[in-house]
Structure formats: C-alpha cells, structure tokens
Motif scaffolding. Sequence first.
Motif, PDB file in Angstrom:
ATOM      1  N   GLY A   1      41.449  49.065  40.809  1.00 42.13           N
ATOM      2  CA  GLY A   1      40.200  48.333  41.010  1.00 42.13           C
ATOM      3  C   GLY A   1      39.455  48.112  39.713  1.00 42.13           C
ATOM      4  O   GLY A   1      38.859  47.052  39.498  1.00 42.13           O
ATOM      5  N   THR A   2      39.491  49.093  38.836  1.00 41.63           N
ATOM      6  CA  THR A   2      38.827  48.976  37.541  1.00 41.63           C
ATOM      7  C   THR A   2      39.488  47.901  36.693  1.00 41.63           C
ATOM      8  O   THR A   2      38.809  47.087  36.065  1.00 41.63           O
ATOM      9  N   VAL A   3      40.813  47.873  36.695  1.00 42.70           N
ATOM     10  CA  VAL A   3      41.531  46.832  35.945  1.00 42.70           C
ATOM     11  C   VAL A   3      41.199  45.465  36.525  1.00 42.70           C
ATOM     12  O   VAL A   3      40.946  44.504  35.787  1.00 42.70           O
ATOM     13  N   PHE A   4      41.176  45.346  37.840  1.00 43.64           N
ATOM     14  CA  PHE A   4      40.846  44.071  38.485  1.00 43.64           C
ATOM     15  C   PHE A   4      39.444  43.608  38.098  1.00 43.64           C
ATOM     16  O   PHE A   4      39.235  42.438  37.754  1.00 43.64           O
ATOM     17  N   ILE A   5      38.477  44.522  38.150  1.00 40.76           N
ATOM     18  CA  ILE A   5      37.101  44.173  37.791  1.00 40.76           C
ATOM     19  C   ILE A   5      37.024  43.719  36.334  1.00 40.76           C
ATOM     20  O   ILE A   5      36.337  42.743  36.010  1.00 40.76           O
ATOM     21  N   ALA A   6      37.742  44.402  35.448  1.00 42.35           N
ATOM     22  CA  ALA A   6      37.713  44.045  34.028  1.00 42.35           C
ATOM     23  C   ALA A   6      38.314  42.668  33.801  1.00 42.35           C
ATOM     24  O   ALA A   6      37.731  41.829  33.104  1.00 42.35           O
ATOM     25  N   VAL A   7      39.472  42.424  34.396  1.00 40.19           N
ATOM     26  CA  VAL A   7      40.134  41.119  34.220  1.00 40.19           C
ATOM     27  C   VAL A   7      39.273  40.013  34.815  1.00 40.19           C
ATOM     28  O   VAL A   7      39.082  38.964  34.203  1.00 40.19           O
ATOM     29  N   TRP A   8      38.758  40.247  36.009  1.00 40.62           N
ATOM     30  CA  TRP A   8      37.940  39.232  36.672  1.00 40.62           C
ATOM     31  C   TRP A   8      36.626  38.999  35.916  1.00 40.62           C
ATOM     32  O   TRP A   8      36.090  37.897  35.911  1.00 40.62           O
ATOM     33  N   GLY A   9      36.128  40.012  35.232  1.00 38.12           N
ATOM     34  CA  GLY A   9      34.901  39.877  34.449  1.00 38.12           C
ATOM     35  C   GLY A   9      35.102  39.108  33.157  1.00 38.12           C
ATOM     36  O   GLY A   9      34.181  38.471  32.652  1.00 38.12           O
ATOM     37  N   PHE A  10      36.315  39.171  32.596  1.00 35.76           N
ATOM     38  CA  PHE A  10      36.581  38.445  31.364  1.00 35.76           C
ATOM     39  C   PHE A  10      36.687  36.938  31.592  1.00 35.76           C
ATOM     40  O   PHE A  10      36.425  36.154  30.692  1.00 35.76           O
ATOM     41  N   LEU A  11      37.065  36.518  32.798  1.00 39.97           N
ATOM     42  CA  LEU A  11      37.216  35.088  33.073  1.00 39.97           C
ATOM     43  C   LEU A  11      35.940  34.290  32.799  1.00 39.97           C
ATOM     44  O   LEU A  11      35.973  33.320  32.045  1.00 39.97           O
ATOM     45  N   PRO A  12      34.777  34.648  33.369  1.00 38.92           N
ATOM     46  CA  PRO A  12      33.569  33.881  33.050  1.00 38.92           C
ATOM     47  C   PRO A  12      33.165  33.979  31.581  1.00 38.92           C
ATOM     48  O   PRO A  12      32.627  33.019  31.027  1.00 38.92           O
ATOM     49  N   ALA A  13      33.439  35.116  30.953  1.00 42.48           N
ATOM     50  CA  ALA A  13      33.103  35.254  29.534  1.00 42.48           C
ATOM     51  C   ALA A  13      33.935  34.286  28.689  1.00 42.48           C
ATOM     52  O   ALA A  13      33.406  33.631  27.783  1.00 42.48           O
ATOM     53  N   ILE A  14      35.210  34.196  28.997  1.00 40.31           N
ATOM     54  CA  ILE A  14      36.087  33.277  28.259  1.00 40.31           C
ATOM     55  C   ILE A  14      35.676  31.831  28.502  1.00 40.31           C
ATOM     56  O   ILE A  14      35.612  31.033  27.562  1.00 40.31           O
ATOM     57  N   LEU A  15      35.393  31.475  29.755  1.00 40.48           N
ATOM     58  CA  LEU A  15      34.949  30.112  30.059  1.00 40.48           C
ATOM     59  C   LEU A  15      33.663  29.774  29.314  1.00 40.48           C
ATOM     60  O   LEU A  15      33.523  28.684  28.763  1.00 40.48           O
ATOM     61  N   ARG A  16      32.724  30.711  29.308  1.00 36.98           N
ATOM     62  CA  ARG A  16      31.434  30.465  28.646  1.00 36.98           C
ATOM     63  C   ARG A  16      31.605  30.268  27.148  1.00 36.98           C
ATOM     64  O   ARG A  16      31.001  29.379  26.560  1.00 36.98           O
TER      65      ARG A  16
END
Length: 42
Positions: free
Chosen positions: A17-32
């Motif tokens: 779950g922690t890995v999923f949250i981290a990966v999913w959190g990087f997506l908006p950061a990369i887009l921004r």
Amino acid sequence: MTLLFAVIHLPNFGVAGTVFIAVWGFLPAILRLRYENLTGRC
C-alpha cells in the motif's frame, strides 16, 4: 513530500500500500512539473 506521506501510511496499508501511494502520488507531481497543469495537456 510524497514519500513522507506514503511512509506515514505504512502501518495502516503495509509495504504494498505504501508503494502504491508513493507511485500514485508521483503522477500528479510529474504532470504538474512537465505540463504546468494536472490535465497532461500542453
């Protein structure tokens, strides 16, 4: 900040779950950073 947020949730969601949250959190950061918005459109 994304990694810190994910690590805080480690006791509740476990390692997967922690890995999923981290990966999913990087997506908006990369887009921004790349497109200057969260839609992914130029």
